[in-house]
Design a protein around this motif. Sequence first.
Motif, PDB file in Angstrom:
ATOM      1  N   LEU A 109       0.838  -1.203   0.000  1.00 57.65           N
ATOM      2  CA  LEU A 109       0.000   0.000   0.000  1.00 57.65           C
ATOM      3  C   LEU A 109       0.872   1.252   0.000  1.00 57.65           C
ATOM      4  CD1 LEU A 109      -2.685  -1.205   2.558  1.00 57.65           C
ATOM      5  CD2 LEU A 109      -3.165  -0.510   0.193  1.00 57.65           C
ATOM      6  N   TRP A 110       1.919   1.241   0.818  1.00 62.52           N
ATOM      7  CA  TRP A 110       2.825   2.393   0.877  1.00 62.52           C
ATOM      8  C   TRP A 110       3.498   2.603  -0.480  1.00 62.52           C
ATOM      9  CZ3 TRP A 110       8.224   3.028   0.618  1.00 62.52           C
ATOM     10  CH2 TRP A 110       8.673   4.293   1.003  1.00 62.52           C
ATOM     11  N   GLU A 111       3.982   1.521  -1.096  1.00 67.14           N
ATOM     12  CA  GLU A 111       4.621   1.634  -2.413  1.00 67.14           C
ATOM     13  C   GLU A 111       3.672   2.288  -3.415  1.00 67.14           C
ATOM     14  OE1 GLU A 111       5.899  -1.197  -6.173  1.00 67.14           O
ATOM     15  OE2 GLU A 111       6.150  -2.038  -4.164  1.00 67.14           O
ATOM     16  N   LYS A 112       2.431   1.839  -3.437  1.00 67.34           N
ATOM     17  CA  LYS A 112       1.484   2.382  -4.411  1.00 67.34           C
ATOM     18  C   LYS A 112       1.172   3.849  -4.138  1.00 67.34           C
ATOM     19  CE  LYS A 112      -0.423  -1.993  -5.894  1.00 67.34           C
ATOM     20  NZ  LYS A 112      -1.596  -2.775  -6.231  1.00 67.34           N
ATOM     21  N   LEU A 113       1.099   4.220  -2.872  1.00 61.95           N
ATOM     22  CA  LEU A 113       0.845   5.623  -2.549  1.00 61.95           C
ATOM     23  C   LEU A 113       2.042   6.486  -2.952  1.00 61.95           C
ATOM     24  CD1 LEU A 113      -1.065   7.733  -1.438  1.00 61.95           C
ATOM     25  CD2 LEU A 113      -0.291   7.150   0.877  1.00 61.95           C
ATOM     26  N   ILE A 114       3.254   5.981  -2.744  1.00 59.77           N
ATOM     27  CA  ILE A 114       4.457   6.712  -3.146  1.00 59.77           C
ATOM     28  C   ILE A 114       4.486   6.870  -4.665  1.00 59.77           C
ATOM     29  CG2 ILE A 114       6.990   6.612  -3.270  1.00 59.77           C
ATOM     30  CD1 ILE A 114       5.798   7.369  -0.465  1.00 59.77           C
ATOM     31  N   LEU A 115       4.194   5.805  -5.400  1.00 57.02           N
ATOM     32  CA  LEU A 115       4.195   5.892  -6.864  1.00 57.02           C
ATOM     33  C   LEU A 115       3.130   6.865  -7.358  1.00 57.02           C
ATOM     34  CD1 LEU A 115       4.906   2.187  -7.860  1.00 57.02           C
ATOM     35  CD2 LEU A 115       6.435   4.154  -8.132  1.00 57.02           C
ATOM     36  N   ASP A 116       1.976   6.882  -6.695  1.00 54.19           N
ATOM     37  CA  ASP A 116       0.950   7.863  -7.076  1.00 54.19           C
ATOM     38  C   ASP A 116       1.453   9.279  -6.826  1.00 54.19           C
ATOM     39  OD1 ASP A 116      -1.483   6.884  -8.312  1.00 54.19           O
ATOM     40  OD2 ASP A 116      -1.812   5.734  -6.494  1.00 54.19           O
ATOM     41  N   GLY A 117       2.232   9.485  -5.782  1.00 57.00           N
ATOM     42  CA  GLY A 117       2.830  10.790  -5.529  1.00 57.00           C
ATOM     43  C   GLY A 117       3.833  11.171  -6.603  1.00 57.00           C
ATOM     44  N   PHE A 118       4.630  10.208  -7.058  1.00 60.33           N
ATOM     45  CA  PHE A 118       5.585  10.475  -8.139  1.00 60.33           C
ATOM     46  C   PHE A 118       4.859  10.809  -9.437  1.00 60.33           C
ATOM     47  CE2 PHE A 118       9.123   8.822  -5.639  1.00 60.33           C
ATOM     48  CZ  PHE A 118      10.179   9.585  -6.116  1.00 60.33           C
ATOM     49  N   GLU A 131      21.747   9.035  -0.530  1.00 65.71           N
ATOM     50  CA  GLU A 131      20.738   8.271  -1.269  1.00 65.71           C
ATOM     51  C   GLU A 131      19.904   9.180  -2.171  1.00 65.71           C
ATOM     52  OE1 GLU A 131      22.002   5.896   2.218  1.00 65.71           O
ATOM     53  OE2 GLU A 131      21.306   7.960   2.024  1.00 65.71           O
ATOM     54  N   VAL A 132      19.641  10.401  -1.712  1.00 68.15           N
ATOM     55  CA  VAL A 132      18.929  11.374  -2.552  1.00 68.15           C
ATOM     56  C   VAL A 132      19.750  11.632  -3.812  1.00 68.15           C
ATOM     57  CG1 VAL A 132      18.112  13.763  -2.739  1.00 68.15           C
ATOM     58  CG2 VAL A 132      17.689  12.459  -0.634  1.00 68.15           C
ATOM     59  N   GLN A 133      21.053  11.852  -3.655  1.00 70.69           N
ATOM     60  CA  GLN A 133      21.924  12.109  -4.802  1.00 70.69           C
ATOM     61  C   GLN A 133      21.972  10.910  -5.750  1.00 70.69           C
ATOM     62  OE1 GLN A 133      23.339  14.938  -5.851  1.00 70.69           O
ATOM     63  NE2 GLN A 133      22.364  15.967  -4.117  1.00 70.69           N
ATOM     64  N   ARG A 134      22.026   9.711  -5.191  1.00 66.74           N
ATOM     65  CA  ARG A 134      22.033   8.510  -6.028  1.00 66.74           C
ATOM     66  C   ARG A 134      20.752   8.436  -6.861  1.00 66.74           C
ATOM     67  NH1 ARG A 134      19.529   4.094  -5.421  1.00 66.74           N
ATOM     68  NH2 ARG A 134      19.170   4.259  -3.172  1.00 66.74           N
ATOM     69  N   CYS A 135      19.631   8.714  -6.234  1.00 70.28           N
ATOM     70  CA  CYS A 135      18.353   8.681  -6.962  1.00 70.28           C
ATOM     71  C   CYS A 135      18.284   9.791  -8.014  1.00 70.28           C
ATOM     72  CB  CYS A 135      17.181   8.775  -5.990  1.00 70.28           C
ATOM     73  SG  CYS A 135      16.902   7.275  -5.027  1.00 70.28           S
ATOM     74  N   LEU A 136      18.784  10.975  -7.672  1.00 72.04           N
ATOM     75  CA  LEU A 136      18.778  12.086  -8.634  1.00 72.04           C
ATOM     76  C   LEU A 136      19.625  11.776  -9.859  1.00 72.04           C
ATOM     77  CD1 LEU A 136      18.966  15.178  -6.248  1.00 72.04           C
ATOM     78  CD2 LEU A 136      17.055  14.559  -7.774  1.00 72.04           C
ATOM     79  N   ALA A 137      20.585  10.872  -9.715  1.00 67.91           N
ATOM     80  CA  ALA A 137      21.456  10.504 -10.838  1.00 67.91           C
ATOM     81  C   ALA A 137      20.913   9.312 -11.634  1.00 67.91           C
ATOM     82  CB  ALA A 137      22.855  10.183 -10.307  1.00 67.91           C
ATOM     83  N   ASP A 138      19.795   8.744 -11.200  1.00 68.27           N
ATOM     84  CA  ASP A 138      19.246   7.538 -11.828  1.00 68.27           C
ATOM     85  C   ASP A 138      18.266   7.910 -12.944  1.00 68.27           C
ATOM     86  OD1 ASP A 138      17.911   5.174 -12.509  1.00 68.27           O
ATOM     87  OD2 ASP A 138      17.874   4.449 -10.443  1.00 68.27           O
ATOM     88  N   PRO A 139      18.658   7.731 -14.211  1.00 69.63           N
ATOM     89  CA  PRO A 139      17.767   8.105 -15.319  1.00 69.63           C
ATOM     90  C   PRO A 139      16.546   7.194 -15.458  1.00 69.63           C
ATOM     91  CG  PRO A 139      19.705   6.981 -16.171  1.00 69.63           C
ATOM     92  CD  PRO A 139      19.922   7.159 -14.685  1.00 69.63           C
ATOM     93  N   ILE A 155      11.638  12.690  -4.123  1.00 73.53           N
ATOM     94  CA  ILE A 155      12.574  11.727  -3.518  1.00 73.53           C
ATOM     95  C   ILE A 155      12.689  11.994  -2.021  1.00 73.53           C
ATOM     96  CG2 ILE A 155      14.987  10.969  -3.451  1.00 73.53           C
ATOM     97  CD1 ILE A 155      15.014  11.646  -6.553  1.00 73.53           C
ATOM     98  N   GLU A 156      12.868  13.260  -1.648  1.00 75.00           N
ATOM     99  CA  GLU A 156      12.955  13.599  -0.223  1.00 75.00           C
ATOM    100  C   GLU A 156      11.644  13.291   0.492  1.00 75.00           C
ATOM    101  OE1 GLU A 156      14.292  17.683  -0.334  1.00 75.00           O
ATOM    102  OE2 GLU A 156      16.408  17.071  -0.435  1.00 75.00           O
ATOM    103  N   ALA A 157      10.524  13.524  -0.185  1.00 76.76           N
ATOM    104  CA  ALA A 157       9.222  13.209   0.407  1.00 76.76           C
ATOM    105  C   ALA A 157       9.098  11.709   0.659  1.00 76.76           C
ATOM    106  CB  ALA A 157       8.090  13.699  -0.492  1.00 76.76           C
ATOM    107  N   THR A 158       9.640  10.898  -0.235  1.00 78.85           N
ATOM    108  CA  THR A 158       9.581   9.443  -0.059  1.00 78.85           C
ATOM    109  C   THR A 158      10.282   9.035   1.230  1.00 78.85           C
ATOM    110  OG1 THR A 158       9.479   9.107  -2.458  1.00 78.85           O
ATOM    111  CG2 THR A 158      10.185   7.219  -1.119  1.00 78.85           C
ATOM    112  N   GLY A 166       2.652  14.537   8.501  1.00 75.64           N
ATOM    113  CA  GLY A 166       3.916  14.861   7.844  1.00 75.64           C
ATOM    114  C   GLY A 166       4.119  14.227   6.481  1.00 75.64           C
ATOM    115  N   PHE A 167       3.132  13.489   6.004  1.00 71.30           N
ATOM    116  CA  PHE A 167       3.213  12.856   4.687  1.00 71.30           C
ATOM    117  C   PHE A 167       3.123  13.939   3.614  1.00 71.30           C
ATOM    118  CE2 PHE A 167       2.425   9.403   1.708  1.00 71.30           C
ATOM    119  CZ  PHE A 167       2.842   8.261   2.374  1.00 71.30           C
ATOM    120  N   LYS A 168       3.847  13.762   2.509  1.00 68.33           N
ATOM    121  CA  LYS A 168       3.824  14.730   1.408  1.00 68.33           C
ATOM    122  C   LYS A 168       3.420  14.039   0.105  1.00 68.33           C
ATOM    123  CE  LYS A 168       7.116  18.109   3.173  1.00 68.33           C
ATOM    124  NZ  LYS A 168       7.133  17.708   4.541  1.00 68.33           N
ATOM    125  N   PHE A 169       3.000  14.854  -0.874  1.00 65.10           N
ATOM    126  CA  PHE A 169       2.519  14.361  -2.176  1.00 65.10           C
ATOM    127  C   PHE A 169       1.366  13.391  -1.965  1.00 65.10           C
ATOM    128  CE2 PHE A 169       6.634  16.077  -3.290  1.00 65.10           C
ATOM    129  CZ  PHE A 169       6.330  16.789  -4.449  1.00 65.10           C
TER     130      PHE A 169
END
Length: 189
Positions: free
Chosen positions: A32-41, A76-84, A93-96, A153-156
């Motif tokens: 459920l959390w994964e799906k909510l995060i993906l909906d935020g993305f 980890e934020v930087q690693r994700c920002l570099a992931d095409p 990413i920070e919200a996740t 405190g949840f975002k997106f």
Amino acid sequence: MGDRCGWVGDDPIYEAYHDTEWGVPEWDSRALWEKLILDGFQAGLSWITILKKRDNFRAAFQGFDPNVIAGWGEAEVQRCLADPGIIRHRGKIEATIGNARVWKEIEAEQGFDRYLWGHVGGRPIQNRFESLSEVPTETEISRAISKDLKKRGFKFCGPTIVYAFMEAVGMVNDHIVTCPCHEPVRKLG
């Protein structure tokens, strides 16, 4: 398959998602959390964009394990920002990471699954819409969930994102009545 819900189109990825996942009740807290995060993305983008990148997201976010992600920091934020292979949006990413921390609190308090499903009395709402034009983009329940998640405190997680999530995880059955998935999904409730 016959007359699927009109949003599906003819993309095989969308067809498979609609036919096997969308609207099927999900009871697992982590899923459920994964799906909510993906909906935020997805905010500001099309859902097909997220579906096509979902495996990349799962790899980048270590299987969407909120217990792991809650401990992430700038490296980890930087690693994700570099992931095409994913949506490279610092705020999302920070919200996740922050949302993983909120998930842990809710999970410890009552279970993220029970928390979410409690808003619909523990059972899917069975709508009987005849056309897509009848389907709302948000409801009183999605507004209440959104408001409470944000307070924690949840975002997106605005009410439209939350309603799309509710549809995806089967908290509401919004397959139109002429869709071949409507009745099988209804029986799962």
